[in-house]
Design an enzyme around this catalytic site. Structure first.
Site, short mmCIF file in Angstrom:
data_model
loop_
_atom_site.label_atom_id
_atom_site.label_comp_id
_atom_site.label_asym_id
_atom_site.label_seq_id
_atom_site.Cartn_x
_atom_site.Cartn_y
_atom_site.Cartn_z
N SER A 1 0.80 -1.23 0.00
CA SER A 1 0.00 0.00 0.00
C SER A 1 0.83 1.28 0.00
O SER A 1 0.28 2.36 -0.22
CB SER A 1 -0.94 0.00 1.21
OG SER A 1 -1.96 0.94 1.06
N LYS B 1 0.49 3.97 -2.76
CA LYS B 1 -0.43 5.12 -2.78
C LYS B 1 0.31 6.45 -2.69
O LYS B 1 -0.23 7.49 -3.12
CB LYS B 1 -1.45 5.00 -1.66
CG LYS B 1 -2.43 3.83 -1.83
CD LYS B 1 -3.43 3.78 -0.70
CE LYS B 1 -4.43 2.66 -0.89
NZ LYS B 1 -3.86 1.31 -0.70
N SER C 1 -6.25 4.53 3.58
CA SER C 1 -5.67 3.53 2.67
C SER C 1 -6.78 2.95 1.79
O SER C 1 -6.93 1.74 1.64
CB SER C 1 -4.96 2.42 3.43
OG SER C 1 -4.05 1.74 2.60
#
Length: 512
Positions: free
Chosen positions: A148, A151, A345
């Site tokens: 993640s 991002k 997230s």
């Protein structure tokens, strides 16, 4: 630190469901630190980092008022009394603080990087934000599975490509036959049906329906056609684990959807903290949105009155002629969408943002187009585009690769003031021992030095753990770091604790 005006307290980012085998090994380069000269710039204090966070969110000077849509003024308005100075949550670093030495940081980190819980592929980069100088590297240029943390790259790319003030439109146009209404998706994943939507402040279909009824006048709506053709290609990325589409953290990515494709947005909002933002998603988000819109227009009779299609060419049409615009609503500005994407997230927002990069660069609104456009934009910003290879914008794909040094270069670029529009990526970063995925971390004695001074995006897939962000040293020097591991050993708690010891060591020493 929470951003005033953000949608509630910064929530916990979701863990990613477990999946298959770890990626094949990549050969790391020698573990010697090096200097990366292309990002040398000045940063006087952490207030520059706060450009899109506390300071400008409270006072909104300069361009941010325009980005947030608050730039309207009146010559007759009475000046409001000044607001009290907000309390300091994160102390700003000393602009004259001594720079750590490479030897000092190596002495502090070398033993920690070898922790068994991190596995045998630990790639790490540490740099000084003020100068861009690389201070430590271990496999720092090796493309690694980022999870993640991806991002951060998506956020910088969309802010550069679209700009912080850009809003995503959702429009309704007249169809080919009287009474037909075409609902055209522009790629806004936060679009709500009504005031009970998941994302506070989002554009709403009930507002759009009211505009359409007014534009149609005496003509009764007869049918809704859904045009979600702006996004192309598969709705799920082939590199996603098989349980992601049904696990509550991903969804079919379509140009038209409501509430991030959540089936029950009101319940999802109530249970977000307990479920780490997992929520059941609808299988066909565009058709679901069309049926919701049809109900708002007063249509009954079920799916027969909602079909997929394309909008007639406008060709300057007015009134209710085919292709004429009957109404339009717009998303929150990009600066807010990026903040939500990082703080929550939110994988669905991330995929929509990657497609916005693609569309801005004239590429297809697809996984492939978004990945290619993100690399292009980062290269245009002077970042080493050869050290990033993406398949999606969220980090759910195991085929993504990013080097730690690209991440520290990216964070330096966003924080050094040379591109103020990029600083929005800092607004949603969790704070150690304070918020988001770091709320329960940095509380043990061995990691307490990082509490309140580590701000970072985390990433988790089975066998993959990552963290990247900023940290202030004991001497007040602001550093950026990225630690990526994609063959971790032991439990998730052990791995996270090992990562926290690395960043806490930077927070607790002058490293000189």
């Amino acid at each position: 630190m929470s951003w005033p005006g953000a949608p509630g307290p910064i929530p916990v980012s979701p863990p990613v469901p477990p999946a298959g085998a770890a990626p094949p090994p990549l050969s790391p380069p020698p573990a010697a630190p090096r200097r990366r000269s292309r990002l040398v710039a000045a940063l006087a204090c952490v207030l520059v980092l706060a450009l899109a966070v506390a300071g400008l969110a409270v006072f909104r000077p300069g361009p941010v008022a325009g980005w947030l849509g608050d730039d309207k003024s009146s010559g007759t308005a009475v000046a409001a009394p000044p607001e009290p100075t907000p309390p300091v949550v994160l102390a700003g670093p000393d602009g004259n603080a001594p720079l750590p030495t490479e030897a000092g940081i190596r002495a502090a980190l070398d033993p920690l990087v070898r922790a068994a819980a991190l596995g045998d592929r630990v790639h790490l980069s540490v740099a000084d934000v003020s100068t861009g100088q690389a201070l430590y590297g271990s496999g720092q240029d090796t493309p690694t599975v980022p999870a993640s943390v991806t991002k951060l790259a998506t956020g910088v790319a969309v802010l550069a490509a679209r700009g912080p003030a850009y809003r995503i439109p959702t429009t309704a146009v007249a169809g080919a036959n009287p009474g037909e209404v075409v609902l055209v998706g522009g790629g806004d994943p936060t679009l709500a049906v009504d005031k009970d939507g998941f994302y506070p402040g989002a554009a709403r279909l009930d507002d759009l329906a009211a505009q359409v009824r007014n534009a149609l006048g005496g003509t009764a709506p007869t049918k809704v056609i859904v045009d979600s053709s702006l996004f192309t290609g598969p709705v799920f990325e082939p590199g996603w684990d098989s349980d992601i589409p049904t696990g509550g953290f991903g969804a079919a990515i379509t140009a038209l959807m409501t509430d991030g494709a959540r089936k029950n947005p009101a319940e999802a909002r109530r249970t977000a903290e307990q479920t780490n933002h997992a929520a059941e998603r609808v299988p066909q988000p565009d058709l679901t949105a069309g049926r919701q819109f049809a109900k708002l227009l007063g249509l009954t009779g079920g799916a027969a009155q909602v079909t997929r299609g394309t909008a007639p060419a406008a060709s300057g049409a007015t009134g209710t002629a085919p292709g004429a615009e009957l109404g339009k609503v717009e998303s929150l500005p990009m600066i807010r969408l990026v903040d939500i994407m990082i703080s929550d997230s939110d994988n669905v927002i991330a995929e929509a943002m990657a497609r916005q990069v693609a569309l801005a660069k004239g590429k297809p609104g697809s996984f492939v187009g978004g990945a290619a456009a993100t690399g292009q934009v980062l290269g245009e910003l002077g970042l080493p585009a050869g050290e990033i290879s993406l398949a999606d914008g969220s980090g759910l794909s195991r085929t993504n690769r990013i080097s730690p040094s690209l991440l520290t270069d990216l964070i330096t670029l966003a924080g050094n003031g040379s591109h103020p529009e990029l600083a929005a990526i800092f607004g949603g970063l969790p704070v150690g021992g304070w918020s988001g995925t770091l709320d329960e971390r940095y509380r043990a004695a061995a990691t307490s030095a990082g509490a309140g001074v580590v701000r970072a995006k985390t990433g988790t897939l089975s066998g993959v753990n990552a963290i990247a962000g900023t940290v202030t040293t004991a001497d007040g020097r602001l550093l950026t770091f990225a630690v990526l591991t994609d063959r971790t050993q032991g439990s998730l708690d052990e791995t996270r604790a090992a990562l926290d010891r690395i960043t806490s060591a930077l927070a607790g020493c002058g490293c000189r």
